[in-house]
Design a protein around this motif. Structure first.
Motif, mmCIF file in Angstrom:
data_model
loop_
_atom_site.group_PDB
_atom_site.id
_atom_site.type_symbol
_atom_site.label_atom_id
_atom_site.label_comp_id
_atom_site.label_asym_id
_atom_site.label_seq_id
_atom_site.Cartn_x
_atom_site.Cartn_y
_atom_site.Cartn_z
ATOM 1 N N SER A 56 37.709 4.452 41.098
ATOM 2 C CA SER A 56 36.310 4.649 41.475
ATOM 3 C C SER A 56 35.407 4.985 40.294
ATOM 4 O O SER A 56 34.200 4.752 40.350
ATOM 5 C CB SER A 56 36.207 5.756 42.538
ATOM 6 N N ARG A 57 35.994 5.536 39.216
ATOM 7 C CA ARG A 57 35.157 5.958 38.085
ATOM 8 C C ARG A 57 35.894 5.720 36.766
ATOM 9 O O ARG A 57 37.097 5.495 36.743
ATOM 10 C CB ARG A 57 34.805 7.447 38.215
ATOM 11 N N ILE A 88 37.735 4.810 33.414
ATOM 12 C CA ILE A 88 38.587 3.718 32.938
ATOM 13 C C ILE A 88 39.075 2.858 34.109
ATOM 14 O O ILE A 88 39.101 1.624 34.018
ATOM 15 C CB ILE A 88 39.780 4.307 32.141
ATOM 16 N N SER A 104 38.364 11.084 46.300
ATOM 17 C CA SER A 104 37.405 11.611 47.271
ATOM 18 C C SER A 104 36.032 10.942 47.189
ATOM 19 O O SER A 104 35.242 11.061 48.118
ATOM 20 C CB SER A 104 37.224 13.125 47.054
ATOM 21 N N ASN A 105 35.763 10.238 46.091
ATOM 22 C CA ASN A 105 34.413 9.728 45.850
ATOM 23 C C ASN A 105 34.252 8.321 46.451
ATOM 24 O O ASN A 105 34.242 7.306 45.751
ATOM 25 C CB ASN A 105 34.141 9.711 44.341
ATOM 26 N N ASP A 146 44.955 10.260 47.330
ATOM 27 C CA ASP A 146 45.261 11.326 46.372
ATOM 28 C C ASP A 146 46.711 11.105 45.942
ATOM 29 O O ASP A 146 47.626 11.231 46.758
ATOM 30 C CB ASP A 146 45.094 12.689 47.057
ATOM 31 N N VAL A 147 46.920 10.761 44.669
ATOM 32 C CA VAL A 147 48.278 10.408 44.243
ATOM 33 C C VAL A 147 49.234 11.609 44.226
ATOM 34 O O VAL A 147 50.430 11.434 44.011
ATOM 35 C CB VAL A 147 48.306 9.686 42.870
ATOM 36 N N ASN A 171 46.437 4.787 36.820
ATOM 37 C CA ASN A 171 45.316 5.302 36.031
ATOM 38 C C ASN A 171 44.888 6.718 36.429
ATOM 39 O O ASN A 171 44.395 7.462 35.580
ATOM 40 C CB ASN A 171 44.131 4.344 36.175
ATOM 41 N N TYR A 204 48.479 19.129 29.945
ATOM 42 C CA TYR A 204 48.070 17.722 30.068
ATOM 43 C C TYR A 204 48.849 16.869 29.071
ATOM 44 O O TYR A 204 49.386 15.808 29.408
ATOM 45 C CB TYR A 204 46.567 17.620 29.815
ATOM 46 N N ILE A 208 37.529 8.815 25.024
ATOM 47 C CA ILE A 208 36.796 7.780 25.748
ATOM 48 C C ILE A 208 35.666 8.435 26.539
ATOM 49 O O ILE A 208 35.853 9.505 27.140
ATOM 50 C CB ILE A 208 37.744 7.007 26.706
ATOM 51 N N THR A 213 33.955 9.168 29.350
ATOM 52 C CA THR A 213 34.012 9.167 30.821
ATOM 53 C C THR A 213 33.735 10.585 31.327
ATOM 54 O O THR A 213 33.577 11.521 30.545
ATOM 55 C CB THR A 213 35.405 8.745 31.347
HETATM 56 P P1 NAP Z 1 37.686 10.149 35.166
HETATM 57 O O1 NAP Z 1 36.471 9.531 34.587
HETATM 58 O O2 NAP Z 1 37.742 11.637 35.340
HETATM 59 O O3 NAP Z 1 38.029 9.410 36.551
HETATM 60 C C1 NAP Z 1 39.133 9.859 37.259
HETATM 61 C C2 NAP Z 1 39.461 8.888 38.355
HETATM 62 O O4 NAP Z 1 40.711 9.302 38.913
HETATM 63 C C3 NAP Z 1 38.454 8.875 39.474
HETATM 64 O O5 NAP Z 1 38.427 7.579 40.025
HETATM 65 C C4 NAP Z 1 39.046 9.889 40.451
HETATM 66 O O6 NAP Z 1 38.691 9.623 41.822
HETATM 67 C C5 NAP Z 1 40.511 9.643 40.266
HETATM 68 N N1 NAP Z 1 41.364 10.778 40.596
HETATM 69 C C6 NAP Z 1 41.289 12.049 40.153
HETATM 70 N N2 NAP Z 1 42.272 12.796 40.718
HETATM 71 C C7 NAP Z 1 42.974 11.958 41.525
HETATM 72 C C8 NAP Z 1 44.066 12.113 42.395
HETATM 73 N N3 NAP Z 1 44.658 13.300 42.570
HETATM 74 N N4 NAP Z 1 44.495 11.033 43.073
HETATM 75 C C9 NAP Z 1 43.893 9.838 42.929
HETATM 76 N N5 NAP Z 1 42.846 9.626 42.147
HETATM 77 C C10 NAP Z 1 42.396 10.676 41.450
HETATM 78 O O7 NAP Z 1 38.979 9.792 34.250
HETATM 79 P P2 NAP Z 1 39.140 8.742 33.044
HETATM 80 O O8 NAP Z 1 38.620 9.361 31.805
HETATM 81 O O9 NAP Z 1 38.676 7.424 33.463
HETATM 82 O O10 NAP Z 1 40.744 8.755 32.885
HETATM 83 C C11 NAP Z 1 41.563 7.757 33.469
HETATM 84 C C12 NAP Z 1 42.963 7.910 32.878
HETATM 85 O O11 NAP Z 1 42.908 7.774 31.455
HETATM 86 C C13 NAP Z 1 43.601 9.277 33.136
HETATM 87 O O12 NAP Z 1 44.983 9.112 33.388
HETATM 88 C C14 NAP Z 1 43.390 10.016 31.838
HETATM 89 O O13 NAP Z 1 44.338 11.022 31.631
HETATM 90 C C15 NAP Z 1 43.516 8.893 30.836
HETATM 91 N N6 NAP Z 1 42.853 9.187 29.566
HETATM 92 C C16 NAP Z 1 41.500 9.363 29.480
HETATM 93 C C17 NAP Z 1 40.934 9.673 28.245
HETATM 94 C C18 NAP Z 1 39.458 9.887 28.057
HETATM 95 O O14 NAP Z 1 39.040 10.327 26.957
HETATM 96 N N7 NAP Z 1 38.627 9.621 29.051
HETATM 97 C C19 NAP Z 1 41.744 9.803 27.110
HETATM 98 C C20 NAP Z 1 43.105 9.623 27.243
HETATM 99 C C21 NAP Z 1 43.655 9.314 28.471
HETATM 100 P P3 NAP Z 1 37.326 10.217 42.493
HETATM 101 O O15 NAP Z 1 36.185 9.382 41.914
HETATM 102 O O16 NAP Z 1 37.514 9.979 43.955
HETATM 103 O O17 NAP Z 1 37.225 11.637 42.112
#
Ligand code: NAP
Length: 248
Positions: free
Chosen positions: A12-13, A15, A36-37, A61-62, A87, A157, A190, A192
Motif C-alpha cells: 500500500s505504501r 517500496i 490497515s491502510n 497483517d503478516v 516486502n 531490526y 530510501i 519512504t
Molecule cells: P513503509 O513506507 O513504512 O511501508 C510499509 C508497508 O508495509 C505499508 O504498506 C504497510 O501497510 C505495510 N505493513 C506494515 N506492517 C505490516 C504488517 N504487520 N503486515 C503487513 N503489512 C505491513 O516501508 P518501506 O520503507 O517501503 O519498507 C519496505 C521494506 O523495505 C521493509 O521490509 C523495510 O524493512 C525495507 N527497507 C526499507 C528501507 C528504507 O529506507 N525505506 C531501507 C532498508 C530496507 P499499511 O499501509 O496498511 O500500514
C-alpha cells in the motif's frame, strides 16, 4: 510469466507500492497485501487499473498466519502465482538494546522474519514443480542494516534482516531444483514513511551525506531491482543478495 500473479506484502505504501505499480505496468496480475491502510491500497489498485493493469488489495497483517492464508487464497482466485515479494517490514523507535521491551522485539521478529517465512511457505506450496507448480520467484526485502548492525538505533531490526538474509540463502538452495529462485534486496536509505514510523521522518535525508552517492534512494529505484529479479532476465540468479544502496 508476465501474465502470472505477483503477491506483494505491504504493497500500500513505500517500496511495496512502487513495486506493485512497476510490476503492474509490466503486465503481472498484482495482489497487494496491506496492514490497515485500505485507502492507500485501493489507490495503488486504481493506479494500476488506470494503466490497464490488473490488481486487487487484501488486508493482511503478516504477523497473523490466518491473514497470510487468506491473502494466498485470494491470490489463488486471481490467477497462477508467479512471484512473492516479501516486502512488509517495520522498524521501532531508536533505542539501545538494553532499553528494548520483549513485546517490541517479538513484534519485530513476527512481522519481519516469521511473516516472511510463512508467506514463502505458502508461495513454495503453490510454485514448486515438485508439487505440480510452474516455478516462480521469491524476493525478500532485507536491509543494509543486516551488514551494519544499526547500533544505538535498532539492532533488533538489523538482526531481523540478518535472519532474512540467511533465510534467502537457505530457501534458495532448498528449492533451486524445483523451479523457484529466491533473492533478497538490501535497500540503503530510501525515502519512504518508514523513517517517520521509527520516530524520525528526516532520518534518510539527515544521513544522506554518509552515502557514497551522497543522496537517498527512491522507492522506484528499489522497485526496478525487484521487477528485474522477478523477470526471466534474472533467470540464473538465486540465493543472491543485492545491495541497492548508493554504495553504503
Ligand atoms: P513503509 O513506507 O513504512 O511501508 C510499509 C508497508 O508495509 C505499508 O504498506 C504497510 O501497510 C505495510 N505493513 C506494515 N506492517 C505490516 C504488517 N504487520 N503486515 C503487513 N503489512 C505491513 O516501508 P518501506 O520503507 O517501503 O519498507 C519496505 C521494506 O523495505 C521493509 O521490509 C523495510 O524493512 C525495507 N527497507 C526499507 C528501507 C528504507 O529506507 N525505506 C531501507 C532498508 C530496507 P499499511 O499501509 O496498511 O500500514
Amino acid at each position: 510469466m508476465t501474465d502470472r500473479v505477483v503477491v506483494i506484502t505491504g504493497g500500500s505504501r513505500g517500496i511495496g507500492r512502487a513495486a506493485a505499480i512497476a510490476a503492474g505496468e509490466r503486465g503481472y496480475r498484482i495482489v497487494i497485501g496491506y496492514q490497515s491502510n485500505k485507502a492507500a491500497a485501493d489507490e495503488v489498485v486504481a493506479q494500476i487499473e488506470r494503466k490497464n493493469g490488473k490488481a486487487i488489495a487484501v488486508k493482511c497483517d503478516v504477523a497473523q498466519e490466518k491473514d497470510i492464508l487468506a491473502l494466498f487464497k485470494a491470490a489463488d482466485g486471481f490467477g497462477t502465482l508467479g512471484a512473492l515479494v516479501n516486502n512488509a517490514g517495520i522498524v521501532g523507535p531508536s533505542a539501545r538494546v538494553e532499553d528494548m521491551s520483549a513485546e517490541r522485539i517479538q513484534r519485530m521478529m513476527a512481522v519481519n522474519v516469521t511473516g516472511s517465512i510463512l508467506c514463502a511457505r505458502e508461495a513454495v506450496k503453490r510454485m514448486s514443480t515438485r508439487r505440480g507448480g510452474k516455478g516462480g520467484v521469491i524476493v525478500n526485502l532485507s536491509s543494509v542494516a543486516s551488514r551494519l548492525g544499526a547500533p544505538n538505533t535498532y539492532v533488533d531490526y538489523a538482526a531481523s534482516k540478518g535472519a532474512v538474509d540467511s533465510f534467502t540463502l537457505g530457501l534458495g538452495y532448498e528449492v533451486a531444483g524445483e523451479g523457484i529462485r529466491v533473492a533478497a534486496i538490501r535497500p540503503g536509505l530510501i525515502d519512504t514513511d518508514i523513517h517517520a514510523s521509527g520516530g524520525e521522518p528526516d532520518r534518510a535525508h539527515r544521513l544522506a551525506p554518509m552515502v557514497p552517492m551522497k543522496r537517498v534512494g527512491t522507492a522506484e529505484e528499489i522497485a526496478n531491482a525487484i521487477v528485474w529479479l522477478i523477470s526471466d532476465e534474472a533467470s540464473y540468479v538465486t540465493s543472491a543478495i543485492l545491495d541497492v544502496s548508493g554504495g553504503r
